[in-house]
Design a protein around this motif. Structure first.
Motif, mmCIF file in Angstrom:
data_model
loop_
_atom_site.group_PDB
_atom_site.id
_atom_site.type_symbol
_atom_site.label_atom_id
_atom_site.label_comp_id
_atom_site.label_asym_id
_atom_site.label_seq_id
_atom_site.Cartn_x
_atom_site.Cartn_y
_atom_site.Cartn_z
ATOM 1 N N PHE A 7 1.560 2.021 -4.241
ATOM 2 C CA PHE A 7 1.105 3.400 -4.113
ATOM 3 C C PHE A 7 1.695 3.941 -2.812
ATOM 4 C CE2 PHE A 7 -2.052 0.724 -6.089
ATOM 5 C CZ PHE A 7 -2.313 1.370 -7.282
ATOM 6 N N GLN A 8 2.555 4.946 -2.935
ATOM 7 C CA GLN A 8 3.233 5.481 -1.763
ATOM 8 C C GLN A 8 2.861 6.941 -1.587
ATOM 9 O OE1 GLN A 8 7.203 4.638 -3.030
ATOM 10 N NE2 GLN A 8 7.074 2.509 -2.427
ATOM 11 N N HIS A 9 2.301 7.246 -0.428
ATOM 12 C CA HIS A 9 1.914 8.620 -0.119
ATOM 13 C C HIS A 9 2.735 9.081 1.083
ATOM 14 C CE1 HIS A 9 -0.527 12.213 0.210
ATOM 15 N NE2 HIS A 9 -0.597 11.988 1.496
ATOM 16 N N ALA A 10 3.761 9.872 0.803
ATOM 17 C CA ALA A 10 4.612 10.384 1.873
ATOM 18 C C ALA A 10 3.864 11.465 2.635
ATOM 19 C CB ALA A 10 5.910 10.936 1.303
ATOM 20 N N ILE A 11 3.990 11.444 3.955
ATOM 21 C CA ILE A 11 3.309 12.425 4.807
ATOM 22 C C ILE A 11 3.717 13.850 4.425
ATOM 23 C CG2 ILE A 11 3.072 13.250 7.198
ATOM 24 C CD1 ILE A 11 1.693 10.550 6.637
ATOM 25 N N ALA A 12 4.985 14.066 4.088
ATOM 26 C CA ALA A 12 5.495 15.401 3.788
ATOM 27 C C ALA A 12 5.246 15.834 2.348
ATOM 28 C CB ALA A 12 6.994 15.457 4.089
ATOM 29 N N GLU A 13 4.704 14.958 1.508
ATOM 30 C CA GLU A 13 4.496 15.263 0.089
ATOM 31 C C GLU A 13 3.003 15.221 -0.249
ATOM 32 O OE1 GLU A 13 6.996 15.945 -2.105
ATOM 33 O OE2 GLU A 13 8.454 15.762 -0.487
ATOM 34 N N PRO A 14 2.530 16.139 -1.088
ATOM 35 C CA PRO A 14 1.109 16.133 -1.448
ATOM 36 C C PRO A 14 0.749 15.060 -2.477
ATOM 37 C CG PRO A 14 2.232 17.959 -2.530
ATOM 38 C CD PRO A 14 3.237 17.295 -1.615
ATOM 39 N N ASP A 15 1.708 14.611 -3.263
ATOM 40 C CA ASP A 15 1.428 13.653 -4.333
ATOM 41 C C ASP A 15 1.760 12.231 -3.906
ATOM 42 O OD1 ASP A 15 0.722 15.733 -6.079
ATOM 43 O OD2 ASP A 15 2.817 16.023 -6.665
ATOM 44 N N THR A 16 1.220 11.279 -4.656
ATOM 45 C CA THR A 16 1.570 9.883 -4.430
ATOM 46 C C THR A 16 2.604 9.463 -5.465
ATOM 47 O OG1 THR A 16 -0.191 9.072 -5.850
ATOM 48 C CG2 THR A 16 -0.695 9.275 -3.502
ATOM 49 N N ASP A 17 3.389 8.474 -5.086
ATOM 50 C CA ASP A 17 4.378 7.891 -5.987
ATOM 51 C C ASP A 17 3.875 6.494 -6.320
ATOM 52 O OD1 ASP A 17 6.646 7.351 -7.429
ATOM 53 O OD2 ASP A 17 7.895 6.930 -5.682
ATOM 54 N N ASP A 18 3.457 6.295 -7.564
ATOM 55 C CA ASP A 18 2.886 5.020 -7.972
ATOM 56 C C ASP A 18 3.882 4.253 -8.828
ATOM 57 O OD1 ASP A 18 0.675 6.113 -6.773
ATOM 58 O OD2 ASP A 18 -0.435 6.434 -8.627
ATOM 59 N N ILE A 19 3.994 2.973 -8.549
ATOM 60 C CA ILE A 19 4.880 2.093 -9.306
ATOM 61 C C ILE A 19 4.066 0.893 -9.759
ATOM 62 C CG2 ILE A 19 6.893 0.582 -9.185
ATOM 63 C CD1 ILE A 19 7.990 2.395 -6.980
ATOM 64 N N GLU A 20 4.243 0.507 -11.008
ATOM 65 C CA GLU A 20 3.609 -0.709 -11.500
ATOM 66 C C GLU A 20 4.616 -1.465 -12.339
ATOM 67 O OE1 GLU A 20 -0.087 -2.156 -14.314
ATOM 68 O OE2 GLU A 20 -0.290 -0.313 -13.169
ATOM 69 N N MET A 21 4.705 -2.761 -12.095
ATOM 70 C CA MET A 21 5.593 -3.578 -12.915
ATOM 71 C C MET A 21 4.981 -4.942 -13.153
ATOM 72 S SD MET A 21 8.767 -4.864 -10.597
ATOM 73 C CE MET A 21 8.758 -6.612 -10.294
ATOM 74 N N MET A 22 5.345 -5.499 -14.269
ATOM 75 C CA MET A 22 4.923 -6.845 -14.608
ATOM 76 C C MET A 22 6.198 -7.594 -14.949
ATOM 77 S SD MET A 22 1.711 -7.572 -16.709
ATOM 78 C CE MET A 22 0.752 -8.954 -16.584
ATOM 79 N N THR A 23 6.341 -8.785 -14.398
ATOM 80 C CA THR A 23 7.568 -9.533 -14.609
ATOM 81 C C THR A 23 7.285 -11.028 -14.590
ATOM 82 O OG1 THR A 23 9.867 -9.763 -13.855
ATOM 83 C CG2 THR A 23 8.181 -9.594 -12.143
ATOM 84 N N SER A 24 8.219 -11.756 -15.098
ATOM 85 C CA SER A 24 8.110 -13.204 -14.975
ATOM 86 C C SER A 24 8.839 -13.609 -13.701
ATOM 87 C CB SER A 24 8.715 -13.902 -16.196
ATOM 88 O OG SER A 24 10.071 -13.555 -16.319
ATOM 89 N N GLY A 25 8.483 -14.725 -13.183
ATOM 90 C CA GLY A 25 9.090 -15.234 -11.961
ATOM 91 C C GLY A 25 8.467 -16.579 -11.659
ATOM 92 N N ASN A 26 8.636 -17.019 -10.456
ATOM 93 C CA ASN A 26 8.065 -18.300 -10.047
ATOM 94 C C ASN A 26 6.876 -18.072 -9.129
ATOM 95 O OD1 ASN A 26 10.071 -19.938 -11.337
ATOM 96 N ND2 ASN A 26 11.481 -19.275 -9.742
ATOM 97 N N TYR A 27 5.850 -18.859 -9.338
ATOM 98 C CA TYR A 27 4.647 -18.812 -8.517
ATOM 99 C C TYR A 27 4.221 -20.255 -8.288
ATOM 100 C CZ TYR A 27 -0.357 -18.664 -7.577
ATOM 101 O OH TYR A 27 -1.591 -18.868 -7.051
#
Length: 141
Positions: A7-27
């Motif tokens: 969730f990214q809320h830029a100081i100069a922007e009124p809206d948030t930029d939300d990113i969601e991803m699901m991926t395989s990888g190593n844990y």
């Protein structure tokens, strides 16, 4: 499996930029060091194609290292500000991360991280962000 929410809320922007991803990888959990490790390849969802991410999770910190088209080494420590260079094909930036809150929860085959942080670029505050990382061992059938 790995689930990342940003969730990214830029100081100069009124809206948030939300990113969601699901991926395989190593844990994995390394018993000798008591550290958790997550690694995966970024996807188009994050605009970081051709980038590999390694995450190290300790008792009180999270380190995120990226290699490839995007190169960075970010360290999240609650109540502390850390600095890193962030390199993209368009150039290099000095970023500062002030981690306001860091929650790390580990269970048997699962790890969860939530970090609230303020980001600055070249000493100018540009946003207030949040990242959530959930990783678990995929079940085999």
């Amino acid at each position: 499996m790995i689930k990342i929410r940003g969730f990214q809320h830029a100081i100069a922007e009124p809206d948030t930029d939300d990113i969601e991803m699901m991926t395989s990888g190593n844990y994995e959990f390394d018993e000798e060091s008591s550290l958790y490790y997550i690694d995966y390849d970024e996807t188009e969802a994050t605009d970081m194609d051709n980038t590999h991410t390694n995450i190290e999770i300790g008792e009180d910190y999270v380190s995120v290292q990226r290699t490839g088209d995007v190169v960075s080494d970010m360290l999240f420590l609650a109540g502390r500000k850390t600095y890193s260079t962030y390199t993209t094909p368009m150039g290099q930036l000095l970023i500062g991360l002030y981690t306001e809150k860091l929650d790390i929860v580990t269970e048997d085959n699962r790890c969860s991280v939530k970090a609230d942080y303020i980001i600055d670029i070249n000493e100018h505050t540009v946003g207030k962000n949040k990242i959530e990382i959930d990783a678990w061992e995929a079940q085999t059938i």
